[in-house]
Design an enzyme around this catalytic site. Structure first.
Site, short mmCIF file in Angstrom:
data_model
loop_
_atom_site.label_atom_id
_atom_site.label_comp_id
_atom_site.label_asym_id
_atom_site.label_seq_id
_atom_site.Cartn_x
_atom_site.Cartn_y
_atom_site.Cartn_z
N HIS A 99 -50.06 -66.04 74.78
CA HIS A 99 -50.77 -64.76 74.67
C HIS A 99 -51.04 -64.46 73.21
O HIS A 99 -50.14 -64.46 72.38
CB HIS A 99 -49.95 -63.62 75.29
CG HIS A 99 -50.67 -62.30 75.30
ND1 HIS A 99 -51.53 -61.93 76.32
CD2 HIS A 99 -50.68 -61.28 74.40
CE1 HIS A 99 -52.02 -60.74 76.05
NE2 HIS A 99 -51.53 -60.32 74.90
N CYS A 100 -52.30 -64.20 72.88
CA CYS A 100 -52.70 -63.91 71.50
C CYS A 100 -52.73 -62.40 71.30
O CYS A 100 -53.57 -61.71 71.88
CB CYS A 100 -54.07 -64.53 71.20
SG CYS A 100 -54.65 -64.20 69.52
#
Length: 373
Positions: free
Chosen positions: A201-202
């Site tokens: 997850h960015c």
């Protein structure tokens, strides 16, 4: 959640798809212990990795990072671009300033456009888009559970889950989405869905990096690294030429130059204080970008996702580097570094449901263990 290493040399990965912050997977070195994650906080003993792909970011509340990291990123980028192009570069290079400004603007364009594609491109698994005519019926590890072969994709009910263990390279149920999901597809509570070929997850883009936006993430990191190096080089040169004579080494300590300016030591130290604070932000952004870019390139070359690297999951991808690049960027991967294009114009050459290009692992076959909420 518990994690064990079975005696048949197969990994056991425990996944808890519940109302917790994210679905967690853990692999141990032969010991068994429990952990839990509630409301973004981590309780229990040491853990190595998670299905959420958050890693060291779990030290801080992920919801806090998810909300505020984009503001930090764009604040840093806008400040550095504005000060650099309209204040520092004209003083450093009065005769060739336009050339440097064009270069800096090109870097800004690539960073912002690729960030937008990362943020807006959805890599989640959608049942309505699944090509049912291509439903896999091959042997393990690409085998689809019989219930899916008979009834296609059906919502999960208790009668359909006849075991708590599923091979990693096989379709498995998601207890949050209530649907079956293909191999390498993991659930993210921050995004609220199962992501195809999920890497992590960015927080900078508020989105998961997966099948469709990995290309933009790689190009984004590349130009962020180049822009950081460009900014650091000219920023240090600017500081040495115009401010170093009025500074001391103590001014490199955050906020100290502001204090000296207030006490009347030098009025220009207020400007130095702003640049020092933003300089430390630039240093943090540079380190994060270079580290993630190296990791992303290594993952692409070896054909693994970040989750698979962290958990030492056996993945054999016999394709050449060119084919691996095409599996991420599409057939014309060279142009992705010049002109970002929507995914549907140049789709990746990849099979995100059956993974027919991979070689089945012979040893240490990972096994997913479902844990009831």
């Amino acid at each position: 959640m518990k994690k064990t290493l079975r005696r048949d040399m197969s990994y056991v990965i425990n996944i808890q798809d519940s109302t917790d912050m994210a679905a967690h997977c853990h692999i141990s070195n032969g010991t068994t212990f429990s952990t839990s994650v509630k409301n973004g906080s981590h309780h229990g003993r040491h853990t190595q990795s998670s299905d959420s792909g958050l890693g060291i970011w779990e030290i801080i509340n992920p919801y806090f990072l998810h909300q505020w990291m984009p503001y930090f990123f764009f604040g840093e980028v806008v400040f550095m671009y504005s000060v650099g192009c309209f204040f520092a570069l004209p003083r450093l290079y009065p005769e060739t300033v336009h050339i440097h400004q064009v270069i800096g603007t090109f870097f800004l364009y690539e960073i912002v456009v690729n960030w937008w594609f990362i943020h807006r491109t959805d890599s989640s698994f959608k049942v309505s888009e699944y090509p049912k005519e291509k439903l896999a019926t091959g042997p393990y590890p690409f085998k689809v559970p019989e219930i899916i072969q008979q009834n296609k994709l059906v919502p999960i009910i208790q009668a359909h889950i006849n075991t708590s263990h599923y091979p990693y390279w096989q379709w498995s149920p998601c207890l949050s989405c209530k649907w079956w999901r293909p191999p390498r597809c993991h659930h993210c509570k921050l995004c609220g869905g199962c992501i195809l070929k999920r890497d992590h997850h960015c927080f900078f883009a508020r989105n998961c990096i997966g099948l469709k936006n990995l290309r933009y993430f790689l190009v984004f990191l590349f130009y962020t690294c180049v822009a950081c190096a460009f900014t650091v080089f000219h920023g240090v040169n600017f500081l040495l030429q115009f401010y170093w004579a009025d500074m001391s080494y103590l001014d490199l300590v955050p906020m100290l130059s502001f204090l000296r300016s207030i006490l009347g030591s030098n009025t220009t130290l207020a400007q130095v204080g702003v640049m020092v604070i933003m300089g430390y932000g630039l240093l943090a952004l540079s380190l994060l970008s270079f580290m993630h870019f190296i990791d992303a390139c290594f993952s692409l070359v070896v054909g693994k996702t970040g989750f698979e690297l962290e958990n030492n999951i056996d993945v054999k991808d016999p394709r050449s580097v060119t084919r691996k690049l095409q599996s991420v960027f599409g057939p014309h991967w060279q142009y992705a570094f010049i002109l970002p294009t929507p995914y549907f114009l140049s789709p990746a050459i990849e099979d995100p449901y059956n993974w027919s290009s991979l070689i089945p692992p012979k040893k240490k076959n990972p096994v997913i263990q479902l844990v009831d909420p």
